[in-house]
Design a protein around this motif. Sequence first.
Motif, mmCIF file in Angstrom:
data_model
loop_
_atom_site.group_PDB
_atom_site.id
_atom_site.type_symbol
_atom_site.label_atom_id
_atom_site.label_comp_id
_atom_site.label_asym_id
_atom_site.label_seq_id
_atom_site.Cartn_x
_atom_site.Cartn_y
_atom_site.Cartn_z
ATOM 1 N N ALA A 62 55.996 72.002 92.774
ATOM 2 C CA ALA A 62 55.882 70.546 92.815
ATOM 3 C C ALA A 62 54.870 70.108 91.758
ATOM 4 O O ALA A 62 53.848 70.743 91.548
ATOM 5 C CB ALA A 62 55.428 70.082 94.194
ATOM 6 N N THR A 63 55.162 69.006 91.095
ATOM 7 C CA THR A 63 54.329 68.588 89.976
ATOM 8 C C THR A 63 53.273 67.561 90.343
ATOM 9 O O THR A 63 52.371 67.327 89.562
ATOM 10 C CB THR A 63 55.210 68.013 88.847
ATOM 11 O OG1 THR A 63 55.983 66.938 89.382
ATOM 12 C CG2 THR A 63 56.123 69.072 88.277
ATOM 13 N N THR A 64 53.378 66.935 91.519
ATOM 14 C CA THR A 64 52.403 65.915 91.879
ATOM 15 C C THR A 64 51.832 66.201 93.263
ATOM 16 O O THR A 64 52.415 66.959 94.046
ATOM 17 C CB THR A 64 53.044 64.512 91.910
ATOM 18 O OG1 THR A 64 53.998 64.474 92.976
ATOM 19 C CG2 THR A 64 53.724 64.170 90.592
ATOM 20 N N HIS B 48 54.362 65.278 95.921
ATOM 21 C CA HIS B 48 55.389 66.296 96.157
ATOM 22 C C HIS B 48 54.846 67.437 97.006
ATOM 23 O O HIS B 48 55.529 67.940 97.893
ATOM 24 C CB HIS B 48 55.926 66.852 94.835
ATOM 25 C CG HIS B 48 56.851 65.928 94.129
ATOM 26 N ND1 HIS B 48 56.625 65.508 92.843
ATOM 27 C CD2 HIS B 48 57.996 65.343 94.523
ATOM 28 C CE1 HIS B 48 57.597 64.699 92.481
ATOM 29 N NE2 HIS B 48 58.444 64.570 93.484
ATOM 30 N N ARG B 49 53.598 67.848 96.729
ATOM 31 C CA ARG B 49 53.005 68.930 97.523
ATOM 32 C C ARG B 49 52.818 68.499 98.975
ATOM 33 O O ARG B 49 53.048 69.285 99.893
ATOM 34 C CB ARG B 49 51.680 69.378 96.905
ATOM 35 C CG ARG B 49 51.863 70.141 95.599
ATOM 36 C CD ARG B 49 50.594 70.805 95.140
ATOM 37 N NE ARG B 49 49.500 69.895 94.910
ATOM 38 C CZ ARG B 49 49.280 69.229 93.777
ATOM 39 N NH1 ARG B 49 50.095 69.385 92.760
ATOM 40 N NH2 ARG B 49 48.248 68.430 93.657
ATOM 41 N N GLU C 193 56.225 68.586 100.653
ATOM 42 C CA GLU C 193 56.630 69.970 100.922
ATOM 43 C C GLU C 193 55.912 70.521 102.146
ATOM 44 O O GLU C 193 56.506 71.186 102.979
ATOM 45 C CB GLU C 193 56.323 70.858 99.714
ATOM 46 C CG GLU C 193 57.276 70.685 98.564
ATOM 47 C CD GLU C 193 56.911 71.592 97.397
ATOM 48 O OE1 GLU C 193 55.902 72.322 97.483
ATOM 49 O OE2 GLU C 193 57.636 71.570 96.402
#
Length: 76
Positions: free
Chosen positions: A44-46, A49-50, A53
Amino acid sequence: MRLNSKGQVTIPAELRHKHGFFEGDEVDVVEDGVTLRIVHRSTATTVGHRVVERMRGAAAKGGPTTDELMELLRGE
């Protein structure tokens, strides 16, 4: 900060929060010349997003409140 006998250090809470590291996150230690960097392992890039998840399916397990989720997402 002091390295313990197992080679571990504790990242201060202020820095963990500032850089989006949360309990259970996977991290890598990357050698960068004479410096070691701790980076998120997740694809995940942000931070958002983390969080998504990590939270996926948590509601069924009695996860955090709406206020707690908003704090994670907004940093408030």
